[in-house]
Motif scaffolding. Structure first.
Motif, PDB file in Angstrom:
ATOM      1  N   SER A 190       2.274   3.914 -12.079  1.00 26.80           N
ATOM      2  CA  SER A 190       3.634   4.458 -11.942  1.00 26.80           C
ATOM      3  C   SER A 190       4.107   4.407 -10.500  1.00 26.80           C
ATOM      4  CB  SER A 190       3.697   5.892 -12.468  1.00 26.80           C
ATOM      5  OG  SER A 190       3.505   5.887 -13.865  1.00 26.80           O
ATOM      6  N   THR A 191       3.177   4.622  -9.559  1.00 23.62           N
ATOM      7  CA  THR A 191       3.555   4.561  -8.142  1.00 23.62           C
ATOM      8  C   THR A 191       4.000   3.152  -7.774  1.00 23.62           C
ATOM      9  OG1 THR A 191       1.982   6.314  -7.647  1.00 23.62           O
ATOM     10  CG2 THR A 191       2.754   5.015  -5.786  1.00 23.62           C
ATOM     11  N   LEU A 192       3.319   2.144  -8.311  1.00 26.36           N
ATOM     12  CA  LEU A 192       3.723   0.755  -8.070  1.00 26.36           C
ATOM     13  C   LEU A 192       5.163   0.536  -8.549  1.00 26.36           C
ATOM     14  CD1 LEU A 192       3.313  -2.236  -7.385  1.00 26.36           C
ATOM     15  CD2 LEU A 192       2.133  -2.522  -9.570  1.00 26.36           C
ATOM     16  N   LEU A 193       5.449   1.031  -9.756  1.00 24.75           N
ATOM     17  CA  LEU A 193       6.793   0.885 -10.308  1.00 24.75           C
ATOM     18  C   LEU A 193       7.825   1.615  -9.444  1.00 24.75           C
ATOM     19  CD1 LEU A 193       7.121  -0.769 -12.823  1.00 24.75           C
ATOM     20  CD2 LEU A 193       7.355   1.306 -14.166  1.00 24.75           C
ATOM     21  N   ARG A 194       7.469   2.817  -8.994  1.00 24.63           N
ATOM     22  CA  ARG A 194       8.410   3.612  -8.190  1.00 24.63           C
ATOM     23  C   ARG A 194       8.645   2.985  -6.817  1.00 24.63           C
ATOM     24  NH1 ARG A 194       9.518   8.648 -10.255  1.00 24.63           N
ATOM     25  NH2 ARG A 194       9.889   9.564  -8.214  1.00 24.63           N
TER      26      ARG A 194
ATOM     27  N   LYS B 236       8.812   5.191  -0.946  1.00 23.66           N
ATOM     28  CA  LYS B 236       8.821   4.237   0.171  1.00 23.66           C
ATOM     29  C   LYS B 236       7.401   3.712   0.374  1.00 23.66           C
ATOM     30  CE  LYS B 236      10.264   4.083   5.024  1.00 23.66           C
ATOM     31  NZ  LYS B 236      10.792   2.742   4.983  1.00 23.66           N
ATOM     32  N   PRO B 237       7.203   2.396   0.280  1.00 27.87           N
ATOM     33  CA  PRO B 237       5.858   1.854   0.501  1.00 27.87           C
ATOM     34  C   PRO B 237       5.337   2.209   1.898  1.00 27.87           C
ATOM     35  CG  PRO B 237       7.310   0.177  -0.430  1.00 27.87           C
ATOM     36  CD  PRO B 237       8.174   1.340  -0.071  1.00 27.87           C
TER      37      PRO B 237
ATOM     38  N   SER C 115      -3.636  11.980   2.771  1.00 25.44           N
ATOM     39  CA  SER C 115      -4.869  11.206   2.968  1.00 25.44           C
ATOM     40  C   SER C 115      -5.260  10.452   1.702  1.00 25.44           C
ATOM     41  CB  SER C 115      -6.006  12.143   3.376  1.00 25.44           C
ATOM     42  OG  SER C 115      -6.194  13.096   2.345  1.00 25.44           O
ATOM     43  N   ASN C 116      -4.443  10.567   0.661  1.00 28.01           N
ATOM     44  CA  ASN C 116      -4.769   9.936  -0.617  1.00 28.01           C
ATOM     45  C   ASN C 116      -4.120   8.555  -0.707  1.00 28.01           C
ATOM     46  OD1 ASN C 116      -5.436   9.418  -3.257  1.00 28.01           O
ATOM     47  ND2 ASN C 116      -3.859  10.754  -4.124  1.00 28.01           N
ATOM     48  N   GLN C 117      -4.947   7.513  -0.713  1.00 23.91           N
ATOM     49  CA  GLN C 117      -4.395   6.156  -0.843  1.00 23.91           C
ATOM     50  C   GLN C 117      -4.256   5.813  -2.319  1.00 23.91           C
ATOM     51  OE1 GLN C 117      -6.145   3.028   1.521  1.00 23.91           O
ATOM     52  NE2 GLN C 117      -4.272   1.843   1.265  1.00 23.91           N
ATOM     53  N   VAL C 118      -3.015   5.698  -2.763  1.00 24.61           N
ATOM     54  CA  VAL C 118      -2.742   5.493  -4.189  1.00 24.61           C
ATOM     55  C   VAL C 118      -2.659   4.007  -4.528  1.00 24.61           C
ATOM     56  CG1 VAL C 118      -1.145   6.071  -6.072  1.00 24.61           C
ATOM     57  CG2 VAL C 118      -1.515   7.679  -4.232  1.00 24.61           C
ATOM     58  N   LEU C 119      -2.137   3.211  -3.595  1.00 26.76           N
ATOM     59  CA  LEU C 119      -2.089   1.757  -3.783  1.00 26.76           C
ATOM     60  C   LEU C 119      -2.702   1.096  -2.559  1.00 26.76           C
ATOM     61  CD1 LEU C 119       1.600   1.278  -5.024  1.00 26.76           C
ATOM     62  CD2 LEU C 119      -0.464   1.220  -6.450  1.00 26.76           C
TER      63      LEU C 119
ATOM     64  N   SER D 217       0.856  -1.192   0.000  1.00 22.11           N
ATOM     65  CA  SER D 217       0.000   0.000   0.000  1.00 22.11           C
ATOM     66  C   SER D 217       0.889   1.238   0.000  1.00 22.11           C
ATOM     67  CB  SER D 217      -0.922   0.007   1.220  1.00 22.11           C
ATOM     68  OG  SER D 217      -0.161   0.105   2.397  1.00 22.11           O
ATOM     69  N   LYS D 218       0.341   2.317  -0.539  1.00 22.78           N
ATOM     70  CA  LYS D 218       1.067   3.587  -0.571  1.00 22.78           C
ATOM     71  C   LYS D 218       0.072   4.722  -0.425  1.00 22.78           C
ATOM     72  CE  LYS D 218       4.302   6.630  -1.110  1.00 22.78           C
ATOM     73  NZ  LYS D 218       5.220   6.883   0.001  1.00 22.78           N
TER      74      LYS D 218
END
Length: 251
Positions: free
Chosen positions: A50-54, A61-62, A22-26, A17-18
């Motif tokens: 892209s966030t998953l890749l980063r 940082k996850p 307050s915004n949950q992107v993953l 998760s990322k």
């Protein structure tokens, strides 16, 4: 059970998760990559691709969950992120070349600084991969003298010169003019055919359909559906996947 080594996961993402503020992107992303896989991650902008890749590359940082490289947690104690990034290379949509260096210097700097190669070794590695991507004639050029497609091919050669086990591509063609997209995808097709393990975030549906071994469709920070290209493109199960693909095929 498969024989050890044949189907071992190079990269494994578990319950990732990322959040940004307050915004949950993953949220709760599970995902694995084996040697020789070409995984294409598709989905609308803002779906978390892209966030998953980063996160996989430790550029972000996850917030939760874990990422394993050959079974070892990449955020674990004593894990060296620089060595890891040498093994898991990244090509960005904006190329990220060093503008003050020539094409050749761009491709030599990583092997010299990170892999501690001699200048001669680094040069022969750089030349090998610049030839592979068709950019050997431009070794003395600076990035500003190149087209977007040429810059991206140099960026791919630079990543390959690190001799990575896995190469991550973050929308490598989205900043390019349409006529340059083909030259970059041709290089990527060639790398896939040679067995390079790749994770590609892309809007190029034909590439995802024809080249990947596995397709992951993401929406709103979760993996909605994944499977072979045939399963995803010919027989999608989820309504959202169908709608997304319909939008693309109608273009």
């Amino acid at each position: 059970m498969a024989e050890h080594g044949i189907s071992e996961n190079i990269i494994e993402v578990a319950h990732l998760s990322k959040t940004f503020g307050s915004n949950q992107v993953l949220r709760d992303v599970d995902f694995s990559v084996k040697e020789g896989d070409v995984v294409c991650i598709i989905g609308a902008s803002g779906s978390g691709k892209s966030t998953l890749l980063r996160c996989i590359n430790l550029l972000e940082k996850p917030s939760g969950g874990k990422i394993l490289f050959h079974g070892t947690e990449i955020e674990g104690h004593g894990f060296d992120p620089c060595k890891y990034r040498a093994k898991v290379g990244m090509c960005f949509q904006s190329f990220n070349l060093f503008n003050n260096m020539t094409v050749l210097e761009n491709c030599m700097t990583g092997p010299v600084k990170v892999l501690k190669k001699s200048k001669e070794e680094a040069k022969s590695l750089a030349m090998k991969y610049l030839e592979k991507v068709g950019m050997a004639p431009y070794v003395n050029a600076k990035p500003r003298q190149l087209s977007g497609g040429q810059k991206q091919r140099v960026a791919i050669a630079r990543a390959l010169a690190m001799q990575p086990e896995v190469l991550l591509f973050d929308e490598p063609t989205s900043a390019l003019d349409p006529q340059m997209v083909g030259e970059v995808l041709a290089v990527m097709r060639q790398l896939a055919s040679e067995g390079l393990t790749m994770i590609v975030v892309t809007h190029e549906m034909a590439f995802a359909r024809d080249v990947s071994t596995h397709v992951v469709y993401m929406a709103d920070g979760v993996i909605c559906e994944e499977g072979t290209p045939e399963e995803i493109f010919e027989h999608p199960k989820e309504e959202r996947t169908k709608e997304f693909l319909e939008r693309f095929t109608q273009r």
